[in-house]
Every structure is written in structure tokens, then in C-alpha cells.
Design a protein around this motif. Structure first.
Motif, PDB file in Angstrom:
ATOM      1  N   ASP A 157      -6.485   2.035   6.795  1.00 47.10           N
ATOM      2  CA  ASP A 157      -7.034   0.956   5.984  1.00 47.10           C
ATOM      3  C   ASP A 157      -6.452   1.008   4.578  1.00 47.10           C
ATOM      4  O   ASP A 157      -6.374   2.074   3.976  1.00 47.10           O
ATOM      5  N   ASP A 158      -6.041  -0.148   4.055  1.00 49.45           N
ATOM      6  CA  ASP A 158      -5.461  -0.163   2.710  1.00 49.45           C
ATOM      7  C   ASP A 158      -6.481  -0.540   1.632  1.00 49.45           C
ATOM      8  O   ASP A 158      -6.232  -0.379   0.448  1.00 49.45           O
ATOM      9  N   LEU A 159      -7.657  -1.036   2.047  1.00 50.06           N
ATOM     10  CA  LEU A 159      -8.624  -1.530   1.071  1.00 50.06           C
ATOM     11  C   LEU A 159      -9.290  -0.411   0.276  1.00 50.06           C
ATOM     12  O   LEU A 159      -9.431  -0.505  -0.952  1.00 50.06           O
ATOM     13  N   LEU A 160      -9.721   0.660   0.966  1.00 50.51           N
ATOM     14  CA  LEU A 160     -10.406   1.752   0.264  1.00 50.51           C
ATOM     15  C   LEU A 160      -9.522   2.400  -0.801  1.00 50.51           C
ATOM     16  O   LEU A 160      -9.971   2.597  -1.937  1.00 50.51           O
ATOM     17  N   PRO A 161      -8.263   2.750  -0.490  1.00 48.92           N
ATOM     18  CA  PRO A 161      -7.402   3.304  -1.555  1.00 48.92           C
ATOM     19  C   PRO A 161      -7.214   2.330  -2.714  1.00 48.92           C
ATOM     20  O   PRO A 161      -7.202   2.731  -3.886  1.00 48.92           O
ATOM     21  N   TYR A 162      -7.082   1.049  -2.401  1.00 53.46           N
ATOM     22  CA  TYR A 162      -6.937   0.034  -3.452  1.00 53.46           C
ATOM     23  C   TYR A 162      -8.177   0.012  -4.353  1.00 53.46           C
ATOM     24  O   TYR A 162      -8.064  -0.015  -5.580  1.00 53.46           O
ATOM     25  N   LEU A 163      -9.358   0.036  -3.736  1.00 54.36           N
ATOM     26  CA  LEU A 163     -10.604  -0.018  -4.510  1.00 54.36           C
ATOM     27  C   LEU A 163     -10.769   1.199  -5.406  1.00 54.36           C
ATOM     28  O   LEU A 163     -11.193   1.084  -6.553  1.00 54.36           O
ATOM     29  N   THR A 176      -1.240   9.416  -7.982  1.00 52.08           N
ATOM     30  CA  THR A 176      -0.211   9.395  -6.933  1.00 52.08           C
ATOM     31  C   THR A 176      -0.835   8.876  -5.653  1.00 52.08           C
ATOM     32  O   THR A 176      -1.874   9.364  -5.224  1.00 52.08           O
ATOM     33  N   LEU A 177      -0.207   7.890  -5.057  1.00 56.71           N
ATOM     34  CA  LEU A 177      -0.680   7.330  -3.786  1.00 56.71           C
ATOM     35  C   LEU A 177       0.278   7.738  -2.680  1.00 56.71           C
ATOM     36  O   LEU A 177       1.479   7.473  -2.753  1.00 56.71           O
ATOM     37  N   VAL A 178      -0.284   8.403  -1.664  1.00 51.20           N
ATOM     38  CA  VAL A 178       0.504   8.788  -0.491  1.00 51.20           C
ATOM     39  C   VAL A 178       0.254   7.768   0.606  1.00 51.20           C
ATOM     40  O   VAL A 178      -0.882   7.602   1.067  1.00 51.20           O
ATOM     41  N   THR A 179       1.300   7.062   1.009  1.00 48.51           N
ATOM     42  CA  THR A 179       1.135   5.983   1.978  1.00 48.51           C
ATOM     43  C   THR A 179       2.419   5.772   2.785  1.00 48.51           C
ATOM     44  O   THR A 179       3.512   6.077   2.307  1.00 48.51           O
ATOM     45  N   PHE A 184       4.311  -2.617   0.534  1.00 51.46           N
ATOM     46  CA  PHE A 184       3.093  -3.418   0.571  1.00 51.46           C
ATOM     47  C   PHE A 184       2.120  -2.988  -0.521  1.00 51.46           C
ATOM     48  O   PHE A 184       1.555  -3.810  -1.239  1.00 51.46           O
ATOM     49  N   MET A 185       1.905  -1.658  -0.667  1.00 53.46           N
ATOM     50  CA  MET A 185       0.951  -1.152  -1.650  1.00 53.46           C
ATOM     51  C   MET A 185       1.462  -1.342  -3.080  1.00 53.46           C
ATOM     52  O   MET A 185       0.669  -1.526  -4.008  1.00 53.46           O
TER      53      MET A 185
END
Length: 326
Positions: A157-163, A176-179, A184-185
């Protein structure tokens, strides 16, 4: 006006009018009268529910307890006829007292049509309070939240990290975002960075990130066995996802939930017995979600920035606090 009732049961050592009467009648009449007469007498005995004190959460929301005249074990063994009688009594009480929703403990193995089983396991509030938790942990560790290295690990899910990045953007300088969805992010969080000046590094190199992170917020499904040597044992992992093959030394730094404390407003108004069937975290989550939006009962219909902000506001307003971490 929202009015919610929490159903609960007697302790194993207690007996109610119905059960006591039934026991006495059984002893006396079992040896004297025909079983059919005993059955008729039992039907005459009323099921008495104890309606607890109303707790005024706010001007438009009331919560209270309703004690059923059974232990949990007895309730789970009720036959269809008795359960139907109980259904009618609960429905009548709800109608007479303007109760809009009845919640029953998740530990019940059978259900009632007029009630819904509790789904409030603390995950909604645990998710909504991510920023609060982070601040609390930093304070306890004597860290400056603006200076620590924070990693967010994305799952499917991409919504929780975004929030969480959006929530933290006013108080941190770098994340730092690991994805596995880098492009897209990047597009998704570009607006946050432009508005707040937050710097976000996006990578798919999990091992490298783990080596240099003070605090890790995990939403993914991670197998620890392949990366345990990359994890700094002085770091903290706030886990919202799955961690497989946890070893004892890593388990010590993992947080998977919170234990919420209630104020006297709830502790003194509810009968003590209710806490055998609902944890303080569960009651807090019921209060916070129903105060925010009647429809919230799981993460899937909750993921909204405004709802998170409201839950944080009501958490402070109600005087709730984090007693500990799980």
C-alpha cells in the motif's frame, strides 16, 4: 446524538437472578415435578440486564455499559431460544434508551443480530498516532526529532507511507523512503517537499538504509533473517507491517502496538468488570473513532488525513495517554 452500549458479562464467581433461580428450581423440582413443569417455570423467569451509568463523551456522544446476566462461558453455550429472547430484550432496551449501536466483546464465540462484535484492536489509533509515538519515543531517548535519521519502509500500500511522511513533514528535516515504486512515489510526495522543504531520499536498498537509521517505520513484509546484520540494535522499529523470523535481539527494539491509558472519566464511571472484556486501548479506540466518524471500524475506511488529525485532537481532548509500548 450517538449513544453506544458495550455489552459485557458477569465474572465466573457471580450468579444472576436467572441462573440462581434456575439452579434452586432445578434442585427442588427435579426430584418432585415433571421436567415439562420445570421448563414452564424457567420461562417465567425474566432475563435482567444491568444498564450502566451514561458517560457523556461530548455534547453529541454518550457511551455506557450493559451487563448481561451470564458469564461469557454461559453466553457462548446459550441455545437458540434463549438467544432469541435475549435479542428481543436488548433491542427493546436499545429502543427505549435511544442506543444507536451495541458492541459486544471480540471474545464471544457466538453473535447477536442486534450487536456487532468489537473490531477495535488498537491498530487504528496506533496508526493515527504515529507522529505522537515518534515524538514520545524521541523524548524518552533524549533524541531531537529534527536531527534523527528516519526510514519509512513501504509495503504493497502506498497510502500509509504517504500519510506518515505528510504528518511528519512539519517536524522533521529528512526522511528516507524504501520502496519498489520509486518514480510513482517521487511524483506523489513532490508536493509535500515543495510545501514544507522536507528532503526525502527514495531508494530500494533496504540493507543500506537500515545501517544508518535511528528510527524505522515499517509498513512492509520483511524477512529479518536476511537483513538482521544490517539492523542497528540501538535503533527503534515502529512496526505496522509484518516482520518474519524475528530473533530475540531484534525483537527487543520492535514496537507493534500501544497501551493507552484512560482518565477517571472512564475508569470511575464504568463498572470494573467491563475491563475484563474490553482493554483500555479498545475503549479508547471506540471513543476516538466513533467521535470522529460513526463509520470507522477498520483501517480500510479510515485512511484519510482529516480523520487522522481529528483522532489526534480528540486523543488530547479526552486526556488519553500512552502507558506503554507492545
Amino acid at each position: 446524538m450517538k449513544k453506544i452500549a458495550l455489552l459485557y458479562f458477569m465474572g465466573d464467581s457471580n450468579k444472576t437472578c436467572e441462573n440462581k433461580s434456575s439452579g434452586i428450581i432445578s434442585i427442588i423440582f427435579k426430584w418432585i415435578f415433571l421436567p415439562s413443569l420445570l421448563g414452564k417455570l424457567r420461562k417465567l423467569i425474566k432475563i435482567k440486564l444491568v444498564i450502566g451509568k451514561e458517560i457523556q463523551v461530548d455534547s453529541s456522544f454518550v457511551i455506557q455499559g450493559i451487563k448481561l446476566p451470564y458469564t461469557l462461558e454461559e453466553f457462548n453455550k446459550l441455545g437458540r431460544a434463549k438467544r432469541n429472547r435475549l435479542e428481543k430484550i436488548i433491542s427493546k432496551i436499545c429502543s427505549e434508551n435511544s442506543i444507536t449501536k451495541c458492541i459486544m466483546p471480540a471474545s464471544c464465540s457466538c453473535s447477536l443480530k442486534s450487536c456487532e462484535k468489537s473490531k477495535f484492536d488498537g491498530k487504528i489509533v496506533y496508526t493515527a498516532l504515529a507522529e505522537y509515538i515518534l515524538n514520545d519515543l524521541c523524548e524518552k531517548k533524549a533524541f531531537s526529532i529534527r536531527d534523527i535519521d528516519i526510514a519509512v519502509i513501504q509495503g504493497e500500500d502506498d497510502l500509509l507511507p504517504y500519510l506518515i511522511i505528510k504528518l511528519l513533514s512539519p517536524v522533521v528535516k529528512f526522511i528516507t523512503l524504501v520502496t519498489g515504486q520509486k518514480e510513482f512515489m517521487e511524483r506523489k510526495i513532490e508536493e509535500i517537499c515543495d510545501e514544507t522543504g522536507l528532503s526525502v531520499r527514495i531508494t530500494d536498498n533496504l540493507k543500506d538504509v537500515l545501517k544508518n537509521s535511528d528510527l524505522i517505520i515499517n509498513y512492509g513484509n520483511i524477512k529479518i533473517s536476511g537483513i538482521k546484520n544490517s539492523i542497528d540494535l540501538n535503533s527503534i522499529i515502529i512496526n505496522y507491517g509484518e516482520l518474519e523470523d524475528l530473533v530475540p535481539e531484534i525483537k527487543k527494539i520492535v514496537i507493534c502496538g500501544i497501551d493507552i491509558g484512560l482518565t477517571d472519566k472512564y475508569l470511575q464511571a464504568f463498572e470494573k468488570e467491563i475491563f475484563k472484556f474490553y482493554s483500555s486501548t479498545e475503549i479508547a479506540e471506540i471513543v476516538l473513532t466513533k467521535k470522529t466518524d460513526e463509520k470507522i471500524d477498520n483501517l480500510h475506511n479510515f485512511l484519510d488525513f482529516k480523520a487522522i488529525e481529528k483522532i489526534k485532537e480528540y486523543f488530547r481532548e479526552e486526556g488519553f495517554y500512552v502507558k506503554g509500548y507492545l
